[in-house]
Design a protein around this motif. Structure first.
Motif, PDB file in Angstrom:
ATOM      1  N   GLN A  86       0.485  -1.262   0.047  1.00  0.00           N
ATOM      2  CA  GLN A  86      -0.802   0.077   0.069  1.00  0.00           C
ATOM      3  C   GLN A  86       0.808   2.061   0.067  1.00  0.00           C
ATOM      4  O   GLN A  86       0.249   2.150  -0.378  1.00  0.00           O
TER       5      GLN A  86
ATOM      6  N   CYS B 102       3.870   1.143  -0.942  1.00  0.00           N
ATOM      7  CA  CYS B 102       4.575   1.883  -2.846  1.00  0.00           C
ATOM      8  C   CYS B 102       3.348   2.777  -3.945  1.00  0.00           C
ATOM      9  O   CYS B 102       3.825   3.646  -4.323  1.00  0.00           O
ATOM     10  N   LEU B 103       2.306   2.463  -3.306  1.00  0.00           N
ATOM     11  CA  LEU B 103       0.967   2.259  -4.891  1.00  0.00           C
ATOM     12  C   LEU B 103       0.661   3.830  -3.787  1.00  0.00           C
ATOM     13  O   LEU B 103       0.960   4.743  -4.789  1.00  0.00           O
ATOM     14  N   TYR B 104       0.709   4.289  -2.227  1.00  0.00           N
ATOM     15  CA  TYR B 104       0.046   5.479  -1.939  1.00  0.00           C
ATOM     16  C   TYR B 104       1.388   6.396  -2.365  1.00  0.00           C
ATOM     17  O   TYR B 104       1.118   8.059  -3.013  1.00  0.00           O
ATOM     18  N   LYS B 105       2.915   6.038  -2.042  1.00  0.00           N
ATOM     19  CA  LYS B 105       3.987   7.448  -2.771  1.00  0.00           C
ATOM     20  C   LYS B 105       3.942   7.247  -3.810  1.00  0.00           C
ATOM     21  O   LYS B 105       4.113   8.615  -4.600  1.00  0.00           O
ATOM     22  N   SER B 106       3.682   6.496  -5.096  1.00  0.00           N
ATOM     23  CA  SER B 106       3.916   6.794  -6.803  1.00  0.00           C
ATOM     24  C   SER B 106       2.472   7.385  -6.610  1.00  0.00           C
ATOM     25  O   SER B 106       2.871   8.235  -7.867  1.00  0.00           O
ATOM     26  N   ARG B 107       1.497   7.890  -6.038  1.00  0.00           N
ATOM     27  CA  ARG B 107       0.432   8.501  -6.488  1.00  0.00           C
ATOM     28  C   ARG B 107       0.570   9.609  -5.943  1.00  0.00           C
ATOM     29  O   ARG B 107       0.493  10.989  -6.669  1.00  0.00           O
ATOM     30  N   VAL B 108       1.101  10.096  -4.695  1.00  0.00           N
ATOM     31  CA  VAL B 108       1.444  11.583  -4.428  1.00  0.00           C
ATOM     32  C   VAL B 108       2.913  11.509  -4.344  1.00  0.00           C
ATOM     33  O   VAL B 108       2.683  13.055  -5.275  1.00  0.00           O
ATOM     34  N   ASP B 109       3.664  11.422  -5.648  1.00  0.00           N
ATOM     35  CA  ASP B 109       4.582  11.894  -6.574  1.00  0.00           C
ATOM     36  C   ASP B 109       3.986  12.469  -7.739  1.00  0.00           C
ATOM     37  O   ASP B 109       4.413  13.474  -8.375  1.00  0.00           O
ATOM     38  N   THR B 110       3.058  11.628  -8.161  1.00  0.00           N
ATOM     39  CA  THR B 110       2.260  12.188  -9.718  1.00  0.00           C
ATOM     40  C   THR B 110       1.862  13.605  -9.409  1.00  0.00           C
ATOM     41  O   THR B 110       1.995  14.310 -10.073  1.00  0.00           O
ATOM     42  N   ILE B 111       1.508  13.852  -7.851  1.00  0.00           N
ATOM     43  CA  ILE B 111       1.121  14.846  -7.986  1.00  0.00           C
ATOM     44  C   ILE B 111       1.806  15.970  -7.435  1.00  0.00           C
ATOM     45  O   ILE B 111       1.837  16.762  -7.841  1.00  0.00           O
TER      46      ILE B 111
END
Lengths: 109, 193
Positions: free
Chosen positions: A87, A89-98
């Motif tokens: 979770q 890794c998923l969260y981190k990549s999502r925050v990164d995109t923003i």
């Protein structure tokens, strides 16, 4: 530090530290504190929560004439840690995109 | 604050916890201090914050503060207040009657004012209408007279509108006040029971 760990993330970090080796309260708290600020004092509520969920158990070892309580991860705790890792890794990549991408398609005014 | 003061205060604050949980908490924090070592006692105290803070976190799992001791059971309370009401009746009843009377008089006065305003409005508007009507028929008497009747008719009409506006305002105000008092009265009854 601007950001603080939420409850779930804190649980994950505690599980991660303990998965590398059993520890007792004081040492565990210092290790987690070194990495990130913790709003909770001394991690007792976190440890109790994880214990009640079956992710940790405890054992006592005599030390200098008194008992020292150690915490260790259970198999269920190992599973939970894996879930948290995915979770994260998923969260981190999502925050990164923003957060990290520079101004792109926002000029569609 | 010293470590012992901290721990003693903490123990008092969590005394309502189940004994096993309370023991776990005290053991955890006592060990915490001991593992840090006496030389780091102040540092730990600083880290932990106040015993109240720690107690709050530790109790956080849904423990409620001790309840107030229950008041006298409901039934005997009712009996006592019934007796008290009977004894107070000779004074209370006339007082209540007087109070009701006062309210009625005030209501009547308000009604008269409101009615008076309405009456004034109607009369003035009628006079304005008559005056303007006269202006129509006075055409033969010269433009001055026509203008006079027209002007005074308009003035009277304006006053009429003013009176109507006042009537509405005052009427709404009175209505609101009365409904407020009424609902207060009803609520006070409810709260006492």
């Amino acid at each position: 530090m601007t950001f603080q760990l939420g409850a779930a993330l804190l649980d994950a970090c505690v599980l991660a530290v303990l998965s590398r080796g059993d520890a007792y309260g004081y040492v565990l708290t210092q290790q987690v504190r070194q990495v990130i600020e913790v709003s909770e004092t001394a991690l007792y509520p976190v440890l109790r929560r994880l214990q009640k969920d079956g992710c940790l158990d405890t054992y006592d070892q005599p030390y200098q004439g008194r008992n020292r309580r150690y915490y260790r991860v259970t198999p269920q705790g190992v599973e939970r840690l894996e879930e948290y890792r995915q979770q994260w890794c998923l969260y981190k990549s999502r925050v990164d995109t923003i957060l990290l991408k520079e101004g792109q398609e926002n000029d569609e005014g | 604050m010293t470590k012992d003061e901290f721990l003693t205060t903490l123990r008092t604050l969590i005394q309502d916890m189940p004994p096993e949980d309370r023991r776990d908490v005290m053991n955890y924090y006592t060990e915490y201090f001991e593992d840090a070592g006496p030389e780091r006692e102040q540092e730990v105290l600083h880290q932990l914050g106040s015993p109240e803070q720690v107690a709050r976190e530790v109790l956080g799992g849904g423990f409620a503060p001790a309840q107030e001791p229950a008041g006298a059971p409901r039934r005997s309370r009712g009996l006592i207040s019934a007796i008290a009401m009977i004894c107070a009746a000779p004074i209370a009843l006339p007082l209540m009657a007087a109070g009701v009377l006062v309210v009625c008089c005030m209501a009547l006065a308000a009604l008269l004012c409101v009615g008076g305003l309405l009456l004034a409005a109607v009369v003035v508007v009628m006079m304005g209408g008559v005056s303007m009507g006269a202006a129509l028929f006075a055409g033969g008497l010269g433009s001055g007279t026509v203008l006079y009747f027209l002007g005074s008719g308009l003035v009277l009409l304006a006053f009429g509108v003013l009176f109507v506006a006042l009537f509405v305002r005052f009427g709404v105000f009175c209505f609101r006040k009365i409904t407020d008092w009424a609902s207060d009265f009803v609520n006070r009854r409810r709260v006492r029971q």
